[in-house]
Design an enzyme around this catalytic site. Structure first.
Site, PDB file in Angstrom:
ATOM      1  N   GLY A  42       0.248   3.545  -1.578  1.00  0.00           N
ATOM      2  CA  GLY A  42       0.001   2.734  -0.384  1.00  0.00           C
ATOM      3  C   GLY A  42       0.558   3.284   0.916  1.00  0.00           C
ATOM      4  N   GLU A  97       7.426   2.756   3.305  1.00  0.00           N
ATOM      5  CA  GLU A  97       6.658   1.900   2.400  1.00  0.00           C
ATOM      6  C   GLU A  97       5.548   1.184   3.176  1.00  0.00           C
ATOM      7  OE1 GLU A  97       5.339   1.326  -0.168  1.00  0.00           O
ATOM      8  OE2 GLU A  97       6.516   0.124  -1.554  1.00  0.00           O
ATOM      9  N   ASP A  98       4.527   0.750   2.462  1.00  0.00           N
ATOM     10  CA  ASP A  98       3.425   0.035   3.119  1.00  0.00           C
ATOM     11  C   ASP A  98       3.804  -1.407   3.429  1.00  0.00           C
ATOM     12  OD1 ASP A  98       3.484  -0.687   0.428  1.00  0.00           O
ATOM     13  OD2 ASP A  98       1.378  -0.228   0.038  1.00  0.00           O
ATOM     14  N   ASP A 101       7.160  -7.214   0.097  1.00  0.00           N
ATOM     15  CA  ASP A 101       6.614  -8.522  -0.258  1.00  0.00           C
ATOM     16  C   ASP A 101       7.726  -9.337  -0.938  1.00  0.00           C
ATOM     17  OD1 ASP A 101       4.705 -10.512  -0.785  1.00  0.00           O
ATOM     18  OD2 ASP A 101       4.010  -9.542  -2.609  1.00  0.00           O
TER      19      ASP A 101
HETATM   20  P1  IMP Z   1       7.133  -6.151  -3.748  1.00  0.00           P
HETATM   21  O1  IMP Z   1       6.629  -7.503  -4.181  1.00  0.00           O
HETATM   22  O2  IMP Z   1       7.949  -6.234  -2.480  1.00  0.00           O
HETATM   23  O3  IMP Z   1       7.850  -5.469  -4.864  1.00  0.00           O
HETATM   24  O4  IMP Z   1       5.847  -5.308  -3.361  1.00  0.00           O
HETATM   25  C1  IMP Z   1       5.331  -4.414  -4.277  1.00  0.00           C
HETATM   26  C2  IMP Z   1       4.017  -3.840  -3.903  1.00  0.00           C
HETATM   27  O5  IMP Z   1       3.016  -4.861  -3.982  1.00  0.00           O
HETATM   28  C3  IMP Z   1       3.832  -3.252  -2.522  1.00  0.00           C
HETATM   29  O6  IMP Z   1       4.365  -1.968  -2.401  1.00  0.00           O
HETATM   30  C4  IMP Z   1       2.320  -3.219  -2.457  1.00  0.00           C
HETATM   31  O7  IMP Z   1       1.834  -2.085  -3.149  1.00  0.00           O
HETATM   32  C5  IMP Z   1       1.929  -4.472  -3.218  1.00  0.00           C
HETATM   33  N1  IMP Z   1       1.579  -5.559  -2.289  1.00  0.00           N
HETATM   34  C6  IMP Z   1       2.324  -6.616  -1.923  1.00  0.00           C
HETATM   35  N2  IMP Z   1       1.662  -7.398  -1.054  1.00  0.00           N
HETATM   36  C7  IMP Z   1       0.459  -6.807  -0.861  1.00  0.00           C
HETATM   37  C8  IMP Z   1      -0.692  -7.120  -0.045  1.00  0.00           C
HETATM   38  O8  IMP Z   1      -0.760  -8.109   0.703  1.00  0.00           O
HETATM   39  N3  IMP Z   1      -1.744  -6.248  -0.139  1.00  0.00           N
HETATM   40  C9  IMP Z   1      -1.731  -5.143  -0.924  1.00  0.00           C
HETATM   41  N4  IMP Z   1      -0.682  -4.806  -1.679  1.00  0.00           N
HETATM   42  C10 IMP Z   1       0.401  -5.623  -1.653  1.00  0.00           C
HETATM   43 MG    MG Z   2       3.361   0.052  -2.637  1.00  0.00          MG
END
Ligand code: IMP
Ligand code: MG
Length: 174
Positions: A42, A97-98, A101
């Site tokens: 991402g 990071e992209d 979340d």
């Molecule tokens: P985390 O929940 O912070 O561990 O996020 C993990 C990963 O979930 C991110 O690096 C993204 O690859 C993916 N992700 C979370 N939210 C979104 C979204 O709104 N669109 C696309 N990918 C997402």
């Molecule tokens: Mg990611």
């Protein structure tokens, strides 16, 4: 059937924000060099665009992590599926990071990277969804704070699609 995607940030808005972030980071790291660690897949579009806007010397490495679970929910169990090529000893590391979340991925990853002897580790994320946070994560550089919606484009995918959109959009699900 094609998914309906509504524009959240246009290509121009994203690029302008990345330019600003590049200027800020260049100021903060003046006199140093920066080792960018991009998280596959991402963050690749963002990392490349950001690197072009940074004026201090930059090196780039990538790593890949997977969090088990279904497509849109992170499970909290994170695994490194491709590690870095280069050691981090003595480097000023900027993790790119992209999106942050739930924070599960980054809290695991920052913990892991901080044990590798770098001089500093900071985090730069294009997007930040604080409403969904489960694990606390310090984001040093945030592109945009967004509401709790599933977004695509500029590297972000929905079932591996839409990474190549030059803007950031919200997938409308009925
Ligand atoms: P985390 O929940 O912070 O561990 O996020 C993990 C990963 O979930 C991110 O690096 C993204 O690859 C993916 N992700 C979370 N939210 C979104 C979204 O709104 N669109 C696309 N990918 C997402
Ligand atoms: Mg990611």
């Amino acid at each position: 059937m094609a998914d309906k995607i509504s524009v959240l940030f246009t290509e121009e808005e994203v690029n302008a924000r990345i330019r600003e972030m590049g200027e800020q980071i260049s100021k903060d790291y003046e006199g140093k060099s920066l080792h960018m660690v991009g998280i596959l897949k991402g963050a690749t579009f963002f990392a490349c665009e950001l690197a072009k806007r940074i004026t201090v010397p930059v090196t780039i490495d990538f790593m890949s992590v997977s969090s088990y679970g279904d497509a849109t929910e992170s499970s909290g169990v994170v695994k490194i599926t491709k590690d870095l090529d280069e050691p981090l000893e003595g480097k000023d590391v900027l993790v790119v990071e992209d999106i942050v979340d739930t924070g599960n991925t980054l809290s695991y990853l920052l913990d892991n990277l901080q044990k590798r002897g770098s001089s500093s580790v900071r985090l730069c994320s294009l997007l930040n969804k604080p409403d969904r946070r489960i694990k606390e994560v310090d984001v040093d550089y945030t592109g945009f704070v967004i509401p709790d919606a599933f977004v695509v484009g500029y590297g972000l995918d929905y079932a591996q699609k839409y990474r190549n959109l030059p803007y950031i959009g919200i997938v409308e699900t009925e």
